[in-house]
Structure formats: structure tokens, C-alpha cells
Design a protein around this motif. Structure first.
Motif, PDB file in Angstrom:
ATOM      1  N   GLY A 160       1.029  -1.224  -0.525  1.00  0.00           N
ATOM      2  CA  GLY A 160       0.165  -0.232   0.598  1.00  0.00           C
ATOM      3  C   GLY A 160       0.992   1.405  -0.400  1.00  0.00           C
ATOM      4  O   GLY A 160       0.929   1.836  -0.604  1.00  0.00           O
ATOM      5  N   GLN A 161       1.905   1.432   0.963  1.00  0.00           N
ATOM      6  CA  GLN A 161       2.369   2.106   1.602  1.00  0.00           C
ATOM      7  C   GLN A 161       3.650   2.432  -0.260  1.00  0.00           C
ATOM      8  O   GLN A 161       3.519   3.631  -1.033  1.00  0.00           O
ATOM      9  CB  GLN A 161       3.787   2.070   1.490  1.00  0.00           C
ATOM     10  CG  GLN A 161       3.667   2.113   3.514  1.00  0.00           C
ATOM     11  CD  GLN A 161       4.658   1.575   4.726  1.00  0.00           C
ATOM     12  OE1 GLN A 161       5.493   1.382   3.889  1.00  0.00           O
ATOM     13  NE2 GLN A 161       3.561   1.813   5.595  1.00  0.00           N
ATOM     14  N   ILE A 162       3.965   1.286  -0.856  1.00  0.00           N
ATOM     15  CA  ILE A 162       4.499   1.411  -2.258  1.00  0.00           C
ATOM     16  C   ILE A 162       3.576   2.493  -3.666  1.00  0.00           C
ATOM     17  O   ILE A 162       4.241   3.436  -4.044  1.00  0.00           O
ATOM     18  CB  ILE A 162       5.077   0.603  -3.179  1.00  0.00           C
ATOM     19  CG1 ILE A 162       6.247  -0.208  -2.260  1.00  0.00           C
ATOM     20  CG2 ILE A 162       5.933   0.464  -4.656  1.00  0.00           C
ATOM     21  CD1 ILE A 162       6.957  -1.433  -2.688  1.00  0.00           C
ATOM     22  N   THR A 210       4.064  -2.565 -17.023  1.00  0.00           N
ATOM     23  CA  THR A 210       4.801  -4.345 -16.281  1.00  0.00           C
ATOM     24  C   THR A 210       4.928  -3.936 -15.228  1.00  0.00           C
ATOM     25  O   THR A 210       5.962  -3.084 -14.439  1.00  0.00           O
ATOM     26  CB  THR A 210       6.164  -4.160 -17.503  1.00  0.00           C
ATOM     27  OG1 THR A 210       5.741  -4.006 -18.975  1.00  0.00           O
ATOM     28  CG2 THR A 210       7.444  -5.335 -16.751  1.00  0.00           C
ATOM     29  N   VAL A 211       4.227  -4.447 -14.410  1.00  0.00           N
ATOM     30  CA  VAL A 211       4.763  -5.213 -12.473  1.00  0.00           C
ATOM     31  C   VAL A 211       6.106  -6.522 -13.043  1.00  0.00           C
ATOM     32  O   VAL A 211       5.573  -7.402 -13.247  1.00  0.00           O
ATOM     33  CB  VAL A 211       4.235  -5.160 -12.062  1.00  0.00           C
ATOM     34  CG1 VAL A 211       3.985  -5.580 -10.665  1.00  0.00           C
ATOM     35  CG2 VAL A 211       2.766  -4.593 -11.949  1.00  0.00           C
ATOM     36  N   ASP A 212       7.297  -6.146 -12.238  1.00  0.00           N
ATOM     37  CA  ASP A 212       8.397  -6.407 -12.280  1.00  0.00           C
ATOM     38  C   ASP A 212       8.939  -7.119 -10.772  1.00  0.00           C
ATOM     39  O   ASP A 212       8.297  -6.419  -9.758  1.00  0.00           O
ATOM     40  CB  ASP A 212       9.671  -6.002 -12.247  1.00  0.00           C
ATOM     41  CG  ASP A 212       9.383  -5.869 -13.307  1.00  0.00           C
ATOM     42  OD1 ASP A 212       9.222  -6.684 -14.723  1.00  0.00           O
ATOM     43  OD2 ASP A 212      10.739  -4.260 -13.355  1.00  0.00           O
ATOM     44  N   PHE A 213       8.109  -8.986 -10.277  1.00  0.00           N
ATOM     45  CA  PHE A 213       9.169  -9.217  -9.399  1.00  0.00           C
ATOM     46  C   PHE A 213       9.847  -9.655  -9.365  1.00  0.00           C
ATOM     47  O   PHE A 213      10.373 -10.585  -9.634  1.00  0.00           O
ATOM     48  CB  PHE A 213       7.339 -10.181  -9.062  1.00  0.00           C
ATOM     49  CG  PHE A 213       5.657 -10.052  -9.536  1.00  0.00           C
ATOM     50  CD1 PHE A 213       5.005  -9.246  -7.654  1.00  0.00           C
ATOM     51  CD2 PHE A 213       4.840  -9.457 -10.026  1.00  0.00           C
ATOM     52  CE1 PHE A 213       4.177  -8.624  -8.142  1.00  0.00           C
ATOM     53  CE2 PHE A 213       3.637  -8.756 -10.601  1.00  0.00           C
ATOM     54  CZ  PHE A 213       3.383  -8.549  -8.933  1.00  0.00           C
ATOM     55  N   ALA A 265      10.841 -11.942 -12.630  1.00  0.00           N
ATOM     56  CA  ALA A 265       9.252 -11.695 -13.634  1.00  0.00           C
ATOM     57  C   ALA A 265       8.042 -11.078 -13.377  1.00  0.00           C
ATOM     58  O   ALA A 265       7.570 -10.950 -13.238  1.00  0.00           O
ATOM     59  CB  ALA A 265       8.180 -13.455 -12.821  1.00  0.00           C
ATOM     60  N   SER A 266       8.091 -10.829 -14.868  1.00  0.00           N
ATOM     61  CA  SER A 266       7.296  -9.498 -15.661  1.00  0.00           C
ATOM     62  C   SER A 266       6.208 -10.297 -16.269  1.00  0.00           C
ATOM     63  O   SER A 266       6.219 -10.567 -16.906  1.00  0.00           O
ATOM     64  CB  SER A 266       8.655  -8.803 -16.726  1.00  0.00           C
ATOM     65  OG  SER A 266       9.872  -8.487 -16.280  1.00  0.00           O
ATOM     66  N   GLY A 296      13.580 -20.937  -3.383  1.00  0.00           N
ATOM     67  CA  GLY A 296      14.292 -19.587  -2.967  1.00  0.00           C
ATOM     68  C   GLY A 296      13.165 -18.553  -2.582  1.00  0.00           C
ATOM     69  O   GLY A 296      12.269 -19.744  -1.510  1.00  0.00           O
ATOM     70  N   TYR A 297      12.953 -17.731  -2.371  1.00  0.00           N
ATOM     71  CA  TYR A 297      12.845 -16.163  -1.905  1.00  0.00           C
ATOM     72  C   TYR A 297      12.249 -15.278  -2.591  1.00  0.00           C
ATOM     73  O   TYR A 297      12.622 -15.029  -3.597  1.00  0.00           O
ATOM     74  CB  TYR A 297      12.964 -16.344  -0.292  1.00  0.00           C
ATOM     75  CG  TYR A 297      15.002 -15.635  -0.233  1.00  0.00           C
ATOM     76  CD1 TYR A 297      15.034 -14.497  -0.177  1.00  0.00           C
ATOM     77  CD2 TYR A 297      14.925 -16.666  -0.974  1.00  0.00           C
ATOM     78  CE1 TYR A 297      15.607 -14.135   0.047  1.00  0.00           C
ATOM     79  CE2 TYR A 297      16.923 -16.312  -0.707  1.00  0.00           C
ATOM     80  CZ  TYR A 297      17.260 -14.956  -0.662  1.00  0.00           C
ATOM     81  OH  TYR A 297      18.371 -14.370  -0.494  1.00  0.00           O
ATOM     82  N   GLY A 298      11.146 -14.396  -2.565  1.00  0.00           N
ATOM     83  CA  GLY A 298      10.000 -13.514  -2.915  1.00  0.00           C
ATOM     84  C   GLY A 298      11.396 -12.034  -1.901  1.00  0.00           C
ATOM     85  O   GLY A 298      11.744 -12.090  -0.957  1.00  0.00           O
ATOM     86  N   ASP A 299      11.885 -11.281  -2.954  1.00  0.00           N
ATOM     87  CA  ASP A 299      12.332 -10.485  -2.858  1.00  0.00           C
ATOM     88  C   ASP A 299      11.240  -8.345  -3.853  1.00  0.00           C
ATOM     89  O   ASP A 299      12.227  -7.817  -3.679  1.00  0.00           O
ATOM     90  CB  ASP A 299      13.649  -9.886  -3.080  1.00  0.00           C
ATOM     91  CG  ASP A 299      14.761  -8.664  -3.035  1.00  0.00           C
ATOM     92  OD1 ASP A 299      14.656  -8.534  -1.664  1.00  0.00           O
ATOM     93  OD2 ASP A 299      15.596  -8.797  -4.229  1.00  0.00           O
ATOM     94  N   GLY A 300      10.116  -8.512  -3.416  1.00  0.00           N
ATOM     95  CA  GLY A 300       9.466  -7.116  -3.609  1.00  0.00           C
ATOM     96  C   GLY A 300       9.051  -7.413  -4.720  1.00  0.00           C
ATOM     97  O   GLY A 300       9.255  -8.450  -6.154  1.00  0.00           O
ATOM     98  N   TRP A 301       8.489  -5.768  -5.083  1.00  0.00           N
ATOM     99  CA  TRP A 301       8.149  -5.508  -6.528  1.00  0.00           C
ATOM    100  C   TRP A 301       7.862  -4.263  -6.735  1.00  0.00           C
ATOM    101  O   TRP A 301       8.520  -3.629  -6.275  1.00  0.00           O
ATOM    102  CB  TRP A 301       6.651  -6.143  -7.103  1.00  0.00           C
ATOM    103  CG  TRP A 301       5.770  -5.837  -6.074  1.00  0.00           C
ATOM    104  CD1 TRP A 301       5.078  -6.036  -4.934  1.00  0.00           C
ATOM    105  CD2 TRP A 301       4.794  -4.164  -6.516  1.00  0.00           C
ATOM    106  NE1 TRP A 301       4.741  -5.074  -3.949  1.00  0.00           N
ATOM    107  CE2 TRP A 301       4.750  -4.183  -5.351  1.00  0.00           C
ATOM    108  CE3 TRP A 301       4.790  -3.481  -7.029  1.00  0.00           C
ATOM    109  CZ2 TRP A 301       3.593  -2.566  -5.567  1.00  0.00           C
ATOM    110  CZ3 TRP A 301       4.385  -2.691  -7.000  1.00  0.00           C
ATOM    111  CH2 TRP A 301       3.612  -1.989  -6.231  1.00  0.00           C
ATOM    112  N   GLY A 302       8.244  -4.274  -8.652  1.00  0.00           N
ATOM    113  CA  GLY A 302       8.405  -2.910  -8.389  1.00  0.00           C
ATOM    114  C   GLY A 302       7.887  -2.904 -10.315  1.00  0.00           C
ATOM    115  O   GLY A 302       7.602  -3.616 -10.653  1.00  0.00           O
ATOM    116  N   ILE A 303       7.820  -1.180 -10.309  1.00  0.00           N
ATOM    117  CA  ILE A 303       7.364  -0.439 -11.713  1.00  0.00           C
ATOM    118  C   ILE A 303       8.962   0.040 -12.029  1.00  0.00           C
ATOM    119  O   ILE A 303       8.896   0.737 -11.338  1.00  0.00           O
ATOM    120  CB  ILE A 303       5.303  -0.249 -11.958  1.00  0.00           C
ATOM    121  CG1 ILE A 303       4.599  -0.895 -11.230  1.00  0.00           C
ATOM    122  CG2 ILE A 303       5.828   0.325 -13.068  1.00  0.00           C
ATOM    123  CD1 ILE A 303       3.479  -0.618 -11.160  1.00  0.00           C
TER     124      ILE A 303
END
Length: 112
Positions: free
Chosen positions: A9-11, A27-30, A71-72, A98-105
Motif C-alpha cells: 500500500g505504501q509503494i 509491466t510489474v516486475d516481481f 518475473a514480469s 527461493g524467496y521473494g524480494d519484492g516488486w516494482g514498476i
């Protein structure tokens, strides 16, 4: 726009404040991290056969030095949709050590 009071929500709130139109497709990158290349490759292969099959790219994470799968997906960056996709990708990464490290645009309108 109002967003939940958590990291996603903050992002989204910051993006909205910067003028990013969150009602259109981006395009959202994970980002998923792996210690071993074999695990990253098996994760990519699993994504290729999945119902939701994002474009993938394997690199070395500049922050941690471990292998990073980006992963886009083209999608409208809605809070719930991002959360669901992040949870799905992370649960699959967990099965491949593996493990998640966030997302971005990536802001396509940014000036260099």
C-alpha cells in the motif's frame, strides 16, 4: 486514492503521489532470489508451464550477490492483484528453494 497501511500500500501510495497512473496496464516486475542456479532454472521452468506465465530474466542481484529471477507481468497494478501474484510467485519460489524480494514498476516516462 486510499491504500492499505502495509508495504504494498505504501509503494502504491508513493507511485500515485508521483503521478503514476495506477488505472492502466504497466509491466510489474516481481523479484525472486535463489542461492543456486539450478534452483533458479527449475523455478523458471515451472513458471513456463504455469497458467500465469510471466516473462522471466535471470541475473545476479546487485544488492545481495545471489541469483535473481525477475518475473514480469503486464497488469493493472491493483493492490489485491499485486498481493495475490506476489503470494503465488513466492509460494512457487519456496518449492524451488527461493524467496521473494519484492516488486516494482519501471517508470517508462522517466527521463535519464
Amino acid at each position: 486514492m486510499q491504500f492499505p497501511d502495509d508495504e504494498t500500500g505504501q509503494i502504491l501510495q508513493e507511485m500515485h503521489a508521483q503521478g503514476v497512473d495506477l488505472t492502466v496496464i504497466h509491466t510489474v516486475d516481481f523479484f525472486l532470489l535463489f542461492e543456486q542456479e539450478a534452483h533458479a532454472q527449475s523455478y523458471i521452468k515451472a513458471l513456463d508451464g504455469a497458467e500465469v506465465s510471466p516473462q522471466t530474466e535471470l541475473n545476479v542481484c546487485p544488492d545481495t550477490g545471489v541469483l535473481e529471477v525477475k518475473a514480469s507481468l503486464s497488469m493493472v497494478p491493483e493492490y489485491e492483484l499485486i498481493g495475490n501474484m506476489e503470494a503465488y510467485l513466492e509460494s512457487l519460489a519456496d518449492k524451488h528453494n527461493g524467496y521473494g524480494d519484492g516488486w516494482g514498476i519501471l517508470d517508462d516516462n522517466a527521463q535519464d
